[in-house]
Design a protein around this motif. Structure first.
Motif, PDB file in Angstrom:
ATOM      1  N   UNK A  86      49.924  50.026  23.235  1.00  0.00           N
ATOM      2  CA  UNK A  86      50.114  48.928  22.300  1.00  0.00           C
ATOM      3  C   UNK A  86      49.189  47.785  22.692  1.00  0.00           C
ATOM      4  N   UNK A  87      48.476  47.243  21.716  1.00  0.00           N
ATOM      5  CA  UNK A  87      47.704  46.027  21.951  1.00  0.00           C
ATOM      6  C   UNK A  87      48.654  44.829  21.848  1.00  0.00           C
ATOM      7  N   UNK A  88      48.503  43.894  22.766  1.00  0.00           N
ATOM      8  CA  UNK A  88      49.403  42.734  22.762  1.00  0.00           C
ATOM      9  C   UNK A  88      48.686  41.507  23.299  1.00  0.00           C
ATOM     10  N   UNK A  89      48.873  40.394  22.621  1.00  0.00           N
ATOM     11  CA  UNK A  89      48.331  39.127  23.102  1.00  0.00           C
ATOM     12  C   UNK A  89      49.182  38.550  24.230  1.00  0.00           C
ATOM     13  N   UNK A  90      50.475  38.832  24.198  1.00  0.00           N
ATOM     14  CA  UNK A  90      51.379  38.400  25.257  1.00  0.00           C
ATOM     15  C   UNK A  90      52.454  39.456  25.443  1.00  0.00           C
ATOM     16  N   UNK A  91      52.909  39.581  26.677  1.00  0.00           N
ATOM     17  CA  UNK A  91      53.928  40.590  27.010  1.00  0.00           C
ATOM     18  C   UNK A  91      55.067  39.909  27.759  1.00  0.00           C
ATOM     19  N   UNK A  92      56.280  40.174  27.318  1.00  0.00           N
ATOM     20  CA  UNK A  92      57.466  39.693  28.009  1.00  0.00           C
ATOM     21  C   UNK A  92      58.123  40.853  28.743  1.00  0.00           C
ATOM     22  N   UNK A  93      58.324  40.690  30.053  1.00  0.00           N
ATOM     23  CA  UNK A  93      59.045  41.678  30.844  1.00  0.00           C
ATOM     24  C   UNK A  93      60.503  41.247  30.944  1.00  0.00           C
ATOM     25  N   UNK A  94      61.380  41.999  30.289  1.00  0.00           N
ATOM     26  CA  UNK A  94      62.822  41.747  30.340  1.00  0.00           C
ATOM     27  C   UNK A  94      63.497  43.025  30.813  1.00  0.00           C
ATOM     28  N   UNK A  95      63.018  43.518  31.944  1.00  0.00           N
ATOM     29  CA  UNK A  95      63.395  44.844  32.434  1.00  0.00           C
ATOM     30  C   UNK A  95      64.695  44.857  33.226  1.00  0.00           C
ATOM     31  N   UNK A  96      65.246  43.700  33.531  1.00  0.00           N
ATOM     32  CA  UNK A  96      66.562  43.651  34.139  1.00  0.00           C
ATOM     33  C   UNK A  96      66.607  44.180  35.558  1.00  0.00           C
ATOM     34  N   UNK A  97      67.741  44.779  35.884  1.00  0.00           N
ATOM     35  CA  UNK A  97      67.984  45.258  37.243  1.00  0.00           C
ATOM     36  C   UNK A  97      68.521  46.681  37.187  1.00  0.00           C
ATOM     37  N   UNK A  98      68.448  47.366  38.327  1.00  0.00           N
ATOM     38  CA  UNK A  98      68.997  48.710  38.471  1.00  0.00           C
ATOM     39  C   UNK A  98      70.079  48.689  39.534  1.00  0.00           C
ATOM     40  N   UNK A  99      71.046  49.595  39.407  1.00  0.00           N
ATOM     41  CA  UNK A  99      72.136  49.656  40.377  1.00  0.00           C
ATOM     42  C   UNK A  99      71.627  50.161  41.720  1.00  0.00           C
TER      43      UNK A  99
END
Length: 423
Positions: free
Chosen positions: A84-97
């Motif tokens: 995917x082409x993107x001008x801005x990227x937000x990482x909202x990947x959270x946490x893992x147990x």
């Protein structure tokens, strides 16, 4: 979702794509532990009405993982081989147990609780009955213990601290919470850890949990709730700074202007934290996502509201605003019982945090005290007859604040031009 909708409210009219490895539409996570056995239908409650994606022009790419970030080409690499082409990227990947790593290979009845799949598997196992051994006396472990006891399941909680919730709540509230659960039939093994999990030669199912003091606990189901680790691999692979989370400024920007981060994974500066850090609460993730989404759209917005969380246990709700620090003075209201209590943390004669069980109006008044910065004494806080709301009105707010609306359900912000075209 909060960030995506805030981008639209902030005036961004370009393409928005949400990439999620879960093939289902985004769903609420709190019910996974709060209503696991009592309300199966709520386990997949969507975050927003499915029509919202179409109405807001948001492409939901479910069932796809991100395997890499090409900062130079401004491309997001997906695990199906596309990009995917993107001008801005937000990482909202959270946490893992976090795992205990005490058994080799999978054990079908040793479970975690982070996803709807986890909750479904756990509900299936618990339908067979107990005993249930929960490793970890934090919020998730206690919520699950309450749900299990409501269903009549034999339940034991193993916790390495001297009391449940000892870290976030301290000894006085920890003792009250312990008594609440013990009154409902939960057994605790405190100041101890798990040394081994035993299974038979003919089955990979664990049937016994062995503690480091030699205690042996029979187990039909084991749930591990010993904390989380941030899912910051993509940020690290892109060369972005991490410190137990993705390092961002007050607007959610990383050191790479192409990458932003929000929610549980973000290590953020916050006025209620002593140092930058991650805040793992649903309400904070909602509000932080909105603030960062507005910032990405060109309306720089910082989150400064007192961190809020809640936890449903039996028919009671534990609520808290603010964050305590070492050196704060803890004050417990004199009418406290295991079924209803209110506690405060004082710092320089001002309320820095409040926590209460089944007293929502008083907790809300505590929030007002935090925000007003009014001075108050420990004796006033300890007195059940003190009118907390009247005291909060005693002084004006310490300073004007940037109000963050109620995220997904909030009012639209002013439109703003000059935003990027693709996020």
């Amino acid at each position: 979702m909060s960030a995506a909708l805030a981008l639209r409210r902030g005036g961004f009219d370009g393409a928005i794509a949400i990439v999620d490895s879960d093939p289902r539409e985004p769903y609420e996570r709190p019910p996974l532990s709060k209503t696991l056995l009592s309300n199966h239908a709520s386990l997949l409650k969507p975050i927003v009405d499915p029509a919202t994606y179409r109405e807001e022009g948001i492409d939901l790419l479910g069932g796809l993982g991100v395997c890499g970030l090409d900062s130079g080409a401004h491309r997001v690499l997906l695990d199906d081989g596309t990009a995917l082409d993107a001008d801005r990227v937000l990482l909202a990947t959270g946490v893992a147990a976090r795992d205990l790593n005490l058994v080799s290979g999978p054990r079908p009845n040793v479970l975690r609780l982070r996803t709807a799949d986890d909750a479904g598997a756990l509900a299936t196992w618990l339908a067979r009955g107990g005993p249930l051994v929960i490793v970890g006396g934090g919020f998730i472990g206690l919520e699950l213990a309450a749900e299990a006891r409501r269903a009549g399941i034999d339940t034991t909680v193993v916790e390495m601290a001297p009391l449940p919730l000892y870290g976030p709540a301290g000894p006085a509230i920890g003792q009250l919470v312990r008594e609440l659960h013990e009154a409902n039939g939960v057994r605790f093994h405190l100041s101890t850890t798990v040394a081994a999990m035993n299974s038979t030669h003919t089955s990979r199912e664990v049937h016994e949990v062995v503690l480091n003091d030699g205690t042996r606990l029979p187990a039909a189901v084991v749930v591990v709730g010993v904390g989380v680790i941030p899912r910051d691999e993509l940020a690290r692979s892109a060369g972005v700074a991490t410190d137990g989370g993705i390092v961002v400024d007050e607007y959610g920007r990383t050191e790479n202007p192409w990458l932003w981060a929000a929610g549980d994974v973000a290590s953020q500066p916050h006025p209620h934290l002593q140092t930058r850090g991650r805040i793992e609460h649903w309400d904070v993730a909602l509000r932080h996502g909105e603030a960062v989404g507005l910032s990405m759209a060109g309306q720089l917005t910082a989150l400064d509201a007192p961190p809020y969380f809640w936890s449903d246990q039996y028919d009671q709700t534990l609520q808290s605003f603010g964050r305590s620090r070492p050196g704060d003075t803890f004050v417990l209201r004199r009418d406290a019982t295991p079924a209803r209590f209110l506690g405060f943390w004082l710092r320089d004669s001002q309320v820095a945090a409040v926590m209460g069980l089944d007293c929502p109006r008083e907790v809300r008044a505590g929030k007002q005290l935090i925000e007003s910065g009014v001075t108050i004494t420990a004796n006033e806080l300890a007195d059940p007859d003190t009118d907390l709301r009247a005291i909060s009105r005693r002084g004006a707010l310490a300073k004007p604040r940037t109000e963050i609306s109620q995220g997904i359900s909030g009012q639209p912000a002013d439109r703003h031009a000059g935003s990027p075209r693709s996020t």
